[in-house]
Scaffold this active site. Structure first.
Site, PDB file in Angstrom:
ATOM      1  N   GLU A  15       0.826  -1.208   0.000  1.00 50.38           N
ATOM      2  CA  GLU A  15       0.000   0.000   0.000  1.00 50.38           C
ATOM      3  C   GLU A  15       0.867   1.268   0.000  1.00 50.38           C
ATOM      4  OE1 GLU A  15      -3.842  -0.695   2.544  1.00 50.38           O
ATOM      5  OE2 GLU A  15      -2.265  -1.997   3.294  1.00 50.38           O
ATOM      6  N   SER A 151      -6.448  -2.904   1.967  1.00 49.91           N
ATOM      7  CA  SER A 151      -6.861  -2.425   0.647  1.00 49.91           C
ATOM      8  C   SER A 151      -7.432  -3.525  -0.245  1.00 49.91           C
ATOM      9  CB  SER A 151      -5.699  -1.722  -0.083  1.00 49.91           C
ATOM     10  OG  SER A 151      -5.426  -0.483   0.524  1.00 49.91           O
ATOM     11  N   TYR A 220     -10.056   3.481  -4.436  1.00 47.13           N
ATOM     12  CA  TYR A 220      -9.179   4.622  -4.716  1.00 47.13           C
ATOM     13  C   TYR A 220      -9.444   5.327  -6.040  1.00 47.13           C
ATOM     14  CZ  TYR A 220      -6.830   2.524  -0.763  1.00 47.13           C
ATOM     15  OH  TYR A 220      -6.561   1.995   0.472  1.00 47.13           O
ATOM     16  N   ARG A 259     -10.908   2.872  12.494  1.00 50.17           N
ATOM     17  CA  ARG A 259     -12.091   2.750  11.630  1.00 50.17           C
ATOM     18  C   ARG A 259     -12.516   1.294  11.591  1.00 50.17           C
ATOM     19  NH1 ARG A 259     -10.550   3.008   6.149  1.00 50.17           N
ATOM     20  NH2 ARG A 259     -11.244   0.865   5.981  1.00 50.17           N
ATOM     21  N   ASP A 261     -14.798  -1.582   9.847  1.00 49.09           N
ATOM     22  CA  ASP A 261     -15.538  -1.952   8.636  1.00 49.09           C
ATOM     23  C   ASP A 261     -16.534  -3.047   8.976  1.00 49.09           C
ATOM     24  OD1 ASP A 261     -13.861  -0.190   7.372  1.00 49.09           O
ATOM     25  OD2 ASP A 261     -12.604  -1.719   6.410  1.00 49.09           O
ATOM     26  N   GLU A 274     -13.419  -5.939  10.133  1.00 49.53           N
ATOM     27  CA  GLU A 274     -12.065  -5.616  10.596  1.00 49.53           C
ATOM     28  C   GLU A 274     -12.021  -4.234  11.213  1.00 49.53           C
ATOM     29  OE1 GLU A 274      -9.110  -4.456   7.909  1.00 49.53           O
ATOM     30  OE2 GLU A 274     -10.467  -3.373   6.597  1.00 49.53           O
ATOM     31  N   ASN A 276      -9.333  -0.947  11.450  1.00 50.18           N
ATOM     32  CA  ASN A 276      -8.120  -0.353  10.868  1.00 50.18           C
ATOM     33  C   ASN A 276      -7.515   0.636  11.851  1.00 50.18           C
ATOM     34  OD1 ASN A 276      -8.246  -1.253   7.859  1.00 50.18           O
ATOM     35  ND2 ASN A 276     -10.328  -0.651   8.406  1.00 50.18           N
ATOM     36  N   GLY A 280      -7.120   5.209   5.891  1.00 56.71           N
ATOM     37  CA  GLY A 280      -6.671   6.005   4.744  1.00 56.71           C
ATOM     38  C   GLY A 280      -7.050   7.474   4.878  1.00 56.71           C
TER      39      GLY A 280
HETATM   40  N1  ADP Z   1     -17.487 -11.623   4.772  1.00 56.33           N
HETATM   41  C1  ADP Z   1     -17.686 -10.767   3.774  1.00 56.33           C
HETATM   42  N2  ADP Z   1     -18.884 -10.748   3.124  1.00 56.33           N
HETATM   43  C2  ADP Z   1     -19.085  -9.871   2.085  1.00 56.33           C
HETATM   44  N3  ADP Z   1     -18.154  -9.004   1.638  1.00 56.33           N
HETATM   45  C3  ADP Z   1     -16.946  -8.978   2.243  1.00 56.33           C
HETATM   46  C4  ADP Z   1     -16.661  -9.861   3.344  1.00 56.33           C
HETATM   47  N4  ADP Z   1     -15.401  -9.622   3.741  1.00 56.33           N
HETATM   48  C5  ADP Z   1     -14.917  -8.643   2.951  1.00 56.33           C
HETATM   49  N5  ADP Z   1     -15.832  -8.243   2.039  1.00 56.33           N
HETATM   50  C6  ADP Z   1     -15.611  -7.191   1.013  1.00 56.33           C
HETATM   51  O1  ADP Z   1     -14.213  -7.021   0.848  1.00 56.33           O
HETATM   52  C7  ADP Z   1     -13.790  -5.705   1.268  1.00 56.33           C
HETATM   53  C8  ADP Z   1     -12.446  -5.743   1.983  1.00 56.33           C
HETATM   54  O2  ADP Z   1     -12.539  -6.577   3.136  1.00 56.33           O
HETATM   55  P1  ADP Z   1     -11.925  -6.203   4.540  1.00 56.33           P
HETATM   56  O3  ADP Z   1     -12.174  -7.364   5.450  1.00 56.33           O
HETATM   57  O4  ADP Z   1     -12.419  -4.883   4.997  1.00 56.33           O
HETATM   58  O5  ADP Z   1     -10.348  -6.188   4.245  1.00 56.33           O
HETATM   59  P2  ADP Z   1      -9.309  -5.009   3.887  1.00 56.33           P
HETATM   60  O6  ADP Z   1      -8.358  -4.984   5.044  1.00 56.33           O
HETATM   61  O7  ADP Z   1      -8.615  -5.458   2.654  1.00 56.33           O
HETATM   62  O8  ADP Z   1     -10.079  -3.731   3.737  1.00 56.33           O
HETATM   63  C9  ADP Z   1     -14.921  -5.212   2.150  1.00 56.33           C
HETATM   64  O9  ADP Z   1     -14.907  -3.802   2.182  1.00 56.33           O
HETATM   65  C10 ADP Z   1     -16.142  -5.842   1.490  1.00 56.33           C
HETATM   66  O10 ADP Z   1     -16.556  -5.114   0.336  1.00 56.33           O
HETATM   67 MG    MG Z   2     -11.529  -2.956   5.046  1.00 51.20          MG
END
Ligand code: ADP
Ligand code: MG
Length: 312
Positions: A15, A151, A220, A259, A261, A274, A276, A280
């Protein structure tokens, strides 16, 4: 002249480019607020540079490995240089999706069902062995992710058994630990939290990517995702989502900012994906968007994070 601040940016993670964008914006905002600013990359001269420059504070604008995973935080602790954002423990735990999900389970915070796999056990079990376990524990579809990455790099959605092997091999090329997670259908949201003794949630950001999910390009590239702030959800659900995020922030012992998610399932439960620890700060990023909706322009947001770190 106000305090002297070193903005750590770039770094060695995948990243890097995102961090350079965050770092440039943060540096401009700090200058606008009257701070003396230097920009530092992560290389073998980092310690010498920091000691020579006698900075009052380090602003961590790094993302990913060696920036968000506790390593640089540990180094700064040893040098005795104050820095912005969560400390070593929160960074290590927040960066490891498997470790943090284990904690969410213990604390009864809703998180999608999951199965963790190391490259060693993948070799032992083979794809068919893993598939058996996944079907038993989760079912399909699933989301395959590297345990420690950001990301959306290395993330694949697996809908049929045939798609599993390549998704696993792909994720294992980013990290030797992989998370296989229940796919949650619903509304994606992010809640940023600011504060120390009394952390407060910012307005909920609703994320509607034009692609299948919120991948690197959707994150992005302007226009690739629609954002709604505040999210188009009821007052009750907003409170539930914000309370969950604050709880996660507290459980991972975060400070200054984080943050969270989440995806709100069709059952109206906010499932935590997760947390963060170095959100960003680019033009399209979620924390600045949420701050703006709360009436805080970008330079005010950066100034607030700096004040929180300096007050410590
Ligand atoms: N269990 C899930 N069900 C549906 N979509 C998911 C799931 N996990 C991740 N995603 C999709 O993937 C994206 C990135 O996942 P995330 O766990 O936030 O990891 P990163 O650290 O890469 O942001 C999320 O913003 C969402 O759009
Ligand atoms: Mg995320």
């Amino acid at each position: 002249m106000r305090e002297k601040i070193a903005v750590l940016m770039g770094g060695r993670s995948l990243e890097r480019e995102v961090s350079l964008k965050s770092g440039r914006r943060v540096s401009d905002a700090l200058k606008e607020k009257g701070y003396k600013v230097i920009q530092l990359d992560i290389d073998e001269n980092l310690v010498d540079n920091l000691l020579r420059e006698h900075v009052d504070l380090v602003y961590i604008a790094l993302h990913g490995k060696y920036g968000e995973d506790g390593t640089v935080q540990e180094l700064l602790e040893i040098l005795g240089v104050p820095y912005t954002g969560p400390g070593v423990y929160s960074s290590i735990v927040g960066f490891d999706k498997v470790l943090s999900k284990e904690i969410y389970q213990i604390e009864r915070i809703p998180t999608p069902k999951f199965y963790a796999l190391s490259s060693g056990s993948f070799k032992e079990m083979g794809a068919s062995g893993v598939l058996g376990e996944v079907i038993k524990k989760i079912g399909l579809p699933i989301v395959v992710k590297p345990a420690c990455q950001g990301s959306a790099l290395g993330i694949k959605f697996v809908k049929t058994p045939e798609e599993l092997p390549s998704a696993l091999i792909g994720a294992l090329s980013y990290d030797d630990k992989v998370l296989l997670e229940e796919y949650i259908k619903g509304k994606e949201v992010a809640v940023s939290i600011i504060g120390n003794a009394n952390p407060k949630p910012l307005p909920v950001v609703e994320i509607v990517p034009k692609k299948e999910f919120f991948d690197f390009e959707s994150m992005y590239t302007m226009g690739m995702t629609d954002y709604f702030v505040p999210a188009r959800i009821s007052k009750e659900l907003t409170e539930k989502v914000q309370n969950t995020a604050v709880k996660v922030h507290r459980i991972l012992r975060c400070r200054d900012v984080s943050r969270v998610d989440m995806i709100i399932g069709e059952d109206e439960v906010p499932y935590v994906l997760e947390l963060n620890t170095s959100p960003g700060m680019t033009e399209t990023s979620l924390l600045p968007m949420a701050a703006k909706a709360a009436g805080m322009e970008f330079p005010d947001l950066v100034d607030k994070l700096v004040r929180l770190a300096l007050e410590r």
